[in-house]
Design a protein around this motif. Sequence first.
Motif, PDB file in Angstrom:
ATOM      1  N   PHE A  37       1.684   0.606  -4.551  1.00  0.00           N
ATOM      2  CA  PHE A  37       2.385  -0.053  -3.452  1.00  0.00           C
ATOM      3  C   PHE A  37       2.063   0.663  -2.142  1.00  0.00           C
ATOM      4  O   PHE A  37       2.942   1.264  -1.517  1.00  0.00           O
ATOM      5  CB  PHE A  37       3.896  -0.064  -3.713  1.00  0.00           C
ATOM      6  CG  PHE A  37       4.283  -0.824  -4.948  1.00  0.00           C
ATOM      7  CD1 PHE A  37       4.460  -2.195  -4.923  1.00  0.00           C
ATOM      8  CD2 PHE A  37       4.449  -0.147  -6.155  1.00  0.00           C
ATOM      9  CE1 PHE A  37       4.806  -2.891  -6.072  1.00  0.00           C
ATOM     10  CE2 PHE A  37       4.796  -0.837  -7.316  1.00  0.00           C
ATOM     11  CZ  PHE A  37       4.968  -2.210  -7.269  1.00  0.00           C
ATOM     12  N   HIS A  78       1.523  -0.337   0.827  1.00  0.00           N
ATOM     13  CA  HIS A  78       2.107  -0.863   2.062  1.00  0.00           C
ATOM     14  C   HIS A  78       3.605  -0.608   2.158  1.00  0.00           C
ATOM     15  O   HIS A  78       4.234  -1.000   3.144  1.00  0.00           O
ATOM     16  CB  HIS A  78       1.828  -2.361   2.189  1.00  0.00           C
ATOM     17  CG  HIS A  78       0.369  -2.691   2.225  1.00  0.00           C
ATOM     18  ND1 HIS A  78      -0.477  -2.210   3.189  1.00  0.00           N
ATOM     19  CD2 HIS A  78      -0.392  -3.436   1.384  1.00  0.00           C
ATOM     20  CE1 HIS A  78      -1.702  -2.659   2.959  1.00  0.00           C
ATOM     21  NE2 HIS A  78      -1.667  -3.401   1.877  1.00  0.00           N
ATOM     22  N   GLY A  79       4.168   0.012   1.148  1.00  0.00           N
ATOM     23  CA  GLY A  79       5.594   0.295   1.166  1.00  0.00           C
ATOM     24  C   GLY A  79       5.864   1.742   0.798  1.00  0.00           C
ATOM     25  O   GLY A  79       4.944   2.542   0.626  1.00  0.00           O
ATOM     26  N   ASP A  80       7.124   2.052   0.681  1.00  0.00           N
ATOM     27  CA  ASP A  80       7.555   3.393   0.287  1.00  0.00           C
ATOM     28  C   ASP A  80       8.193   3.282  -1.090  1.00  0.00           C
ATOM     29  O   ASP A  80       9.326   2.817  -1.230  1.00  0.00           O
ATOM     30  CB  ASP A  80       8.558   3.956   1.301  1.00  0.00           C
ATOM     31  CG  ASP A  80       9.044   5.343   0.929  1.00  0.00           C
ATOM     32  OD1 ASP A  80       8.616   5.877  -0.109  1.00  0.00           O
ATOM     33  OD2 ASP A  80       9.872   5.898   1.685  1.00  0.00           O
ATOM     34  N   ASP A 126      11.972  -1.538  -0.087  1.00  0.00           N
ATOM     35  CA  ASP A 126      11.133  -0.515   0.552  1.00  0.00           C
ATOM     36  C   ASP A 126       9.778  -0.413  -0.151  1.00  0.00           C
ATOM     37  O   ASP A 126       8.742  -0.219   0.487  1.00  0.00           O
ATOM     38  CB  ASP A 126      11.828   0.850   0.522  1.00  0.00           C
ATOM     39  CG  ASP A 126      13.007   0.924   1.481  1.00  0.00           C
ATOM     40  OD1 ASP A 126      13.119   0.044   2.358  1.00  0.00           O
ATOM     41  OD2 ASP A 126      13.812   1.861   1.339  1.00  0.00           O
ATOM     42  N   MET A 127       9.796  -0.523  -1.468  1.00  0.00           N
ATOM     43  CA  MET A 127       8.566  -0.422  -2.236  1.00  0.00           C
ATOM     44  C   MET A 127       7.634  -1.612  -1.963  1.00  0.00           C
ATOM     45  O   MET A 127       6.417  -1.447  -1.853  1.00  0.00           O
ATOM     46  CB  MET A 127       8.882  -0.349  -3.738  1.00  0.00           C
ATOM     47  CG  MET A 127       7.651  -0.239  -4.634  1.00  0.00           C
ATOM     48  SD  MET A 127       8.106   0.051  -6.357  1.00  0.00           S
ATOM     49  CE  MET A 127       8.951  -1.482  -6.769  1.00  0.00           C
ATOM     50  N   GLY A 146       7.404  -3.309   0.725  1.00  0.00           N
ATOM     51  CA  GLY A 146       6.802  -3.089   2.031  1.00  0.00           C
ATOM     52  C   GLY A 146       6.923  -4.261   2.979  1.00  0.00           C
ATOM     53  O   GLY A 146       7.511  -5.311   2.676  1.00  0.00           O
ATOM     54  N   LYS A 147       6.325  -4.092   4.147  1.00  0.00           N
ATOM     55  CA  LYS A 147       6.467  -5.074   5.226  1.00  0.00           C
ATOM     56  C   LYS A 147       5.697  -6.356   4.978  1.00  0.00           C
ATOM     57  O   LYS A 147       5.855  -7.330   5.708  1.00  0.00           O
ATOM     58  CB  LYS A 147       6.010  -4.462   6.543  1.00  0.00           C
ATOM     59  CG  LYS A 147       4.538  -4.055   6.570  1.00  0.00           C
ATOM     60  CD  LYS A 147       4.173  -3.400   7.892  1.00  0.00           C
ATOM     61  CE  LYS A 147       2.715  -2.972   7.938  1.00  0.00           C
ATOM     62  NZ  LYS A 147       2.365  -2.311   9.206  1.00  0.00           N
ATOM     63  N   TYR A 148       4.848  -6.386   3.943  1.00  0.00           N
ATOM     64  CA  TYR A 148       4.060  -7.581   3.680  1.00  0.00           C
ATOM     65  C   TYR A 148       4.726  -8.504   2.668  1.00  0.00           C
ATOM     66  O   TYR A 148       4.106  -9.431   2.157  1.00  0.00           O
ATOM     67  CB  TYR A 148       2.664  -7.194   3.185  1.00  0.00           C
ATOM     68  CG  TYR A 148       1.860  -6.478   4.241  1.00  0.00           C
ATOM     69  CD1 TYR A 148       1.294  -7.162   5.311  1.00  0.00           C
ATOM     70  CD2 TYR A 148       1.701  -5.101   4.185  1.00  0.00           C
ATOM     71  CE1 TYR A 148       0.580  -6.495   6.292  1.00  0.00           C
ATOM     72  CE2 TYR A 148       0.979  -4.420   5.168  1.00  0.00           C
ATOM     73  CZ  TYR A 148       0.432  -5.131   6.219  1.00  0.00           C
ATOM     74  OH  TYR A 148      -0.273  -4.465   7.186  1.00  0.00           O
ATOM     75  N   THR A 149       5.994  -8.223   2.341  1.00  0.00           N
ATOM     76  CA  THR A 149       6.729  -9.092   1.438  1.00  0.00           C
ATOM     77  C   THR A 149       6.788 -10.506   2.005  1.00  0.00           C
ATOM     78  O   THR A 149       7.034 -10.710   3.187  1.00  0.00           O
ATOM     79  CB  THR A 149       8.166  -8.576   1.239  1.00  0.00           C
ATOM     80  OG1 THR A 149       8.105  -7.240   0.753  1.00  0.00           O
ATOM     81  CG2 THR A 149       8.921  -9.437   0.253  1.00  0.00           C
TER      82      THR A 149
END
Length: 232
Positions: free
Chosen positions: A98, A100-102, A172-173, A175-178
């Motif tokens: 992942f 793109h996320g945390d 968070d995992m 990420g912003k591309y959800t």
Amino acid sequence: MWNEGESEGLQTLGIVVVVCSSLKLLHYLGLIDLSDDKIEDELEMTTVCHRPEGLEQLEAQTNFTKRELQVLYRGFKNECPSGIVNEETFKQIYAQFFPHGDASMYAHYLFNAFDTAQNGSVKFEDFVTALSILLRGTVHEKLRWTFNLYDINKDGYINKEEMMDIVKAIYDMMGKYTYPVLKEDAPRQHVEVFFQKMDKNKDGVVTLDEFIESCQEDDNIMRSLQLFENVM
């Protein structure tokens, strides 16, 4: 406020992520596809920090065959020569999947669910026991395992704070591309919908029985639990 379809989709997301993330561990260890190569009759014991139980005992305790356990152990040993996995390794694995996320907090919660002894390490036995449940367990076994993941403090209940922590970790995992893009207050809305549906007696916590009953009433969740039954 979300409509019913959106809330059901988000409830299913939590279940699917649990199983999918476990499959990513299998993929990381190279274990999804069983090889036709000749495999030793017994687990090869090298100098390790932890040596697993015998094949016969693990075969009796899980839904895997002796051959599958041999393959699982070979991959586990190749990536984890010491015979144990720590939390930092979990975090490194999920950071790769992942980017793109945390994924650090979700990896933390998932690690705690695998670490049944709560001693800071996951042994081969812990690993295959959890995978056996998630991939081949009964519906009740899969839901009980998932409930344990959400029950962070292990008191036998899921409260809103625990659910909020898990849901936020999942978002968070991802990420912003959800897609679709989620609003900032989406986790809290999800938790409110979750409790409205699952907290049958409205006492502010969800018991294991309430969790299982509510999940079994949701066709999307039931289908999600069957998606990965034949990966091995």
